[in-house]
Design an enzyme around this catalytic site. Structure first.
Site, PDB file in Angstrom:
ATOM      1  CG  ASP A  97     -11.442  40.619  43.155  1.00 17.15           C
ATOM      2  OD1 ASP A  97     -12.050  41.080  42.105  1.00 17.15           O
ATOM      3  OD2 ASP A  97     -11.976  41.175  44.188  1.00 17.15           O
ATOM      4  CG  ASP A 147     -13.489  43.162  38.377  1.00 14.55           C
ATOM      5  OD1 ASP A 147     -14.458  42.777  38.563  1.00 14.55           O
ATOM      6  OD2 ASP A 147     -13.015  44.303  39.157  1.00 14.55           O
ATOM      7  CD  GLU A 148     -16.031  39.648  41.792  1.00 14.62           C
ATOM      8  OE1 GLU A 148     -15.523  38.772  42.731  1.00 14.62           O
ATOM      9  OE2 GLU A 148     -16.706  40.498  42.029  1.00 14.62           O
TER      10      GLU A 148
END
Lengths: 372, 417
Positions: B41, B134-135
């Site tokens: 993350d 983003d993860e």
């Protein structure tokens, strides 16, 4: 009010009423049927504010009067009573209850005052004519499958009934389309219909109308205004608002220059389409038609479920052609053909295809192909 | 105990500092080199990208979000100290942290950086399941021989490379399933590396709130609360059949999660269920012209995303939020699924035309759902709209131009409204 009525007569009248009534209702009175008794007849009236049906039935009226009760409940009760029973409906006008008695069965139903029941405003009809039940039956039965259910194009949610110029003069014409297929059905223009305004008869009305058309000998009185349409038999009067919108110009949709002609036995064709479509994917249901000299190959190729192919002997004399269709649309169109061979007229694999029965141009269908 | 230096990636046995570079940033865990399911993350991703591209922002609280009326999409860690959180209305965020610099998001840049990160992850394993820009989950099972190093080392290297080459930091959660990996990555943010091993799973979960479970939102948590389930220990007391009876399809999953089990595989093609985009206006608007421009722009965005994922949808949704924040939403099913901006726009526009309210509205959204693979899409034309095919060809041509020369290379006039 107190009336005695034969169970079969009552059932017929009430079942027509309960099918008009909307199941989910925010206005309680709309779930009810209005029963009005005078001298020796009784009428049952139901409405969803767009359609109103009034059914007159023969009954022995002991005490005139009127009341409203739940259409669905009354229908259920009458349906469950034994055939041939004599049913007595009565209320004393003050108790807020109507009793239903038949043999040893006794029911008491909540009523709502008749004054609250909305009666559809009468209309000035600009055209009145009569048409035989089989004529109307054909017009609507053969077109209704193409009615759209898409709410954004609400003007397609019905059958466009209007006067048009056919090949041999004016005709009474019904057209329905959902943008994927189109049906155009013509009938001889009845006297009195010449100046009828074109109206879009809503899908629900078409369904209700169908119940009036079962008797081949019946003459149906049709009245049309800009905003309403009425169909009447001596017993039943069905009045409906028409869809307030403009039906698109369908004439430019019907291809005139399609020359590649395929002639095929409609039922054999429909059965073959149905068979190969068994393996098609639920989502697209595409069937490919490959045409060559007097040969038609129907095929389905669905990568995740399987493939199928069937060959049919047909009359076809043009260049090779491969074209895809939604199986359901093909089936529906092919099943409209009941007397002669189905004649398909193609242009290219991307253009609309025309279908008719033999050389009969009084019923033509257009279907949009699908990429395969 | 197996240990790893996060700075020089040197593996060793128990020490307080890395024996090779003396760094104190070490991780030690008995199962460190055996676990292989990870969740990565990025830390305050959008804000981190902004800080990287504008060093003047480095020491300031930065909030990325839509305009003065929108909500916070990301707040940097400096702003978070003041209590700013994602999804908080901007006016509240600014009340908490008036000195914050508000930056309008630059989605195209974030997408670009996300792509670079994804490429780095792909060097580790093909089993990547992105959850957002983003993860992502990564399954590194069986890659130790290939890389010559256990997953933990490769993951530490991944975040280090991200920091060194992209200037973006991330936190790693390493465990034996997706649920725990996701929980772990959140334990020690930012720049974290947390491990939850098989042995301590039960002890770790024991007192944790069931709100920890991904997919248990406020409403579901309230339902669990009603049943007396607040912690994992409460959950453990329930029989599987009782959970099933009470919570339906979720029951089975709860029973397994209570025992720290999660059998879902890390899968690249975790099916997405819908694609939607929305925008909050600077000023409430009732103007059909302005709204029409937004409907087009959002339809185009949704279409772009659908095309990028090779998906098409059967249901088009239009969402409008009135000035008083009440929501109005309309949806319609198409006969034939689509991924074309033109059809999404026309459908959404027709839905808008049927809304009886006159507005004004503060937000508009367009969505596409009931997704299917794109090969089932736009297969048949519309009899009543013979120009649709022409417009579809034009759209494909402009897509090709935009692919080659950038998203703004060619635009429709109505996108400028």
């Amino acid at each position: 009010m107190k009336i005695s009525i034969e169970r079969g007569t009552l059932l017929k009248a009430v079942s027509q009423a309960q099918s008009v009534v909307e199941r989910r209702n925010t206005i309680p009175i709309l779930a009810n049927v209005l029963i009005e008794a005078d001298q020796n007849s009784v009428s049952f009236r139901a409405t969803d504010l767009d359609i109103e049906v009034v059914d007159k039935a023969v009954a022995q009226v002991e005490r005139a009067g009127a009341t409203t009760v739940s259409a669905v409940t009354l229908h259920e009760i009458v349906r469950k009573l034994p055939d041939g029973a004599l049913v007595v409906l009565s209320d004393n006008g003050t108790s807020g209850r109507m009793t239903v008695e038949a043999g040893r069965s006794n029911f008491s139903l909540a009523t709502l005052p008749r004054e609250d029941f909305p009666v559809m405003a009468s209309s000035e009809y600009t055209a009145n004519f009569t048409a035989a039940a089989p004529v109307l039956r054909r017009l609507f039965d053969k077109s209704k499958f193409a009615i759209s259910t898409e709410e954004t194009r609400y003007y397609l949610n019905g059958v466009y009934m209007h006067v048009a110029n056919g090949e041999a003069g004016s005709v009474l014409r019904c057209v329905a389309t959902d943008g994927h297929r189109l049906a155009r059905i013509d009938a001889d223009l009845p006297a009195g219909a010449e100046h009828m305004p074109g109206v879009i008869v809503p899908r629900k009305t078409v369904g209700e109308l169908r119940k009036l058309l079962d008797d081949d000998d019946m003459q149906i009185a049709v009245s049309v205004s800009e905003t309403k349409v009425r169909f009447a038999t001596p017993e039943i009067t069905l009045t409906s608002k028409v869809i307030d919108g403009t039906f698109p110009d369908y004439t430019r949709v019907i291809p005139a220059g399609n020359t590649r002609k395929l002639e095929v036995d409609a039922s054999e064709f429909a059965r073959a389409v149905d068979r190969v479509a068994t393996v098609s994917s639920e989502r697209s249901r595409a069937v490919k038609l490959s045409l060559d000299e007097d040969r038609l190959v129907l095929s389905v190729n669905a990568p995740d479920s399987g493939a199928a192919e069937e060959e049919l002997a047909v009359a076809y004399g043009d260049d090779r052609l491969e074209i895809g269709f939604n199986a359901k649309y093909l089936l529906e169109i092919a099943s409209q053909v009941d007397r002669e061979n189905a004649v398909f007229l193609f242009n290219s694999s991307g253009d609309p295809t025309l279908m008719r029965e033999g050389n009969d141009t009084s019923a033509v269908y257009v279907v949009m192909p699908m990429r395969v | 105990m197996p240990s790893l230096c996060r700075d020089c990636l040197h593996p060793f046995q128990t020490e307080l500092r890395c024996p090779s570079c003396r760094s104190p940033r070490i991780i030690s865990h008995p199962e460190l080199f055996e676990l292989s399911i990870a969740h990565m993350d990025c830390d305050a991703f959008y804000a981190a990208v902004e800080k990287r591209d504008d060093p003047a922002l480095r020491d300031k609280p930065v909030i990325v979000g839509g305009g003065r009326r929108g909500v916070v999409s990301t707040a940097c860690y400096i702003a978070r100290i003041k209590g700013v959180r994602s999804a908080m209305p901007m006016f509240r965020a600014l009340a908490l942290c008036p000195e914050a610099v508000v930056v309008r998001g630059r989605m195209d840049v974030y997408v670009e950086v996300s792509k670079q990160i994804r490429e780095m992850m792909q060097e580790l394993t093909p089993a990547i399941e992105p959850l957002s820009l983003d993860e992502a989950f990564l399954d590194l099972s069986g890659t130790a021989r290939l890389h010559g190093a256990p997953p933990a080392v490769m993951l530490a290297r991944l975040v280090k490379t991200m920091e060194d080459t992209l200037g973006i930091s991330g936190s790693i959660g390493l465990s034996h399933n997706k649920f725990l990996a996701k929980v772990a990555s959140d334990l020690d943010k930012p720049r974290g590396f947390s491990v939850i091993g098989q042995a301590e799973t039960a002890a770790f979960l024991q007192d944790k709130s069931v709100g920890l479970i991904w997919g248990v939102g406020q409403a579901f948590q309230a339902a669990l609360d009603k049943a007396g389930i607040r912690t994992f220990t409460d959950l453990l007391r329930w029989e599987k059949s009782a959970l099933n009876a009470r919570f339906g399809s979720m029951g089975d999953r709860l029973w397994h999660l209570a025992r720290g089990r999660d059998h879902r595989p890390v899968s690249r093609n975790a099916p997405i269920k819908s694609i939607s985009n929305e925008t909050t206006f600077f000023d409430d608007t009732a103007s059909s012209d302005i709204l029409d421009g937004h409907i087009w722009r959002l339809s185009e965005k949704v279409s772009d995303r659908a095309k990028a994922r090779a998906r098409a949808g059967r249901v088009v949704t239009l969402k409008l939020k009135r000035s008083d924040h009440t929501l109005l939403s309309r949806r319609i099913s198409l006969r034939d699924p689509t991924q074309m901006a033109d059809r999404i726009y026309r459908t959404a526009r027709a839905l808008y035309d049927q809304v009886p309210d006159q507005g004004p509205y503060r937000l508009l959204g367009v969505g596409l759902s009931d997704l299917v693979p794109e090969d089932a899409a736009d297969l048949s034309g519309d009899l009543l709209d013979p120009n649709a095919e022409k417009r579809a060809r034009a759209e494909r041509a402009s897509d090709a131009i935009r692919r080659k020369f950038g998203a703004d290379a060619i635009r429709k006039g109505r996108a400028l409204r």
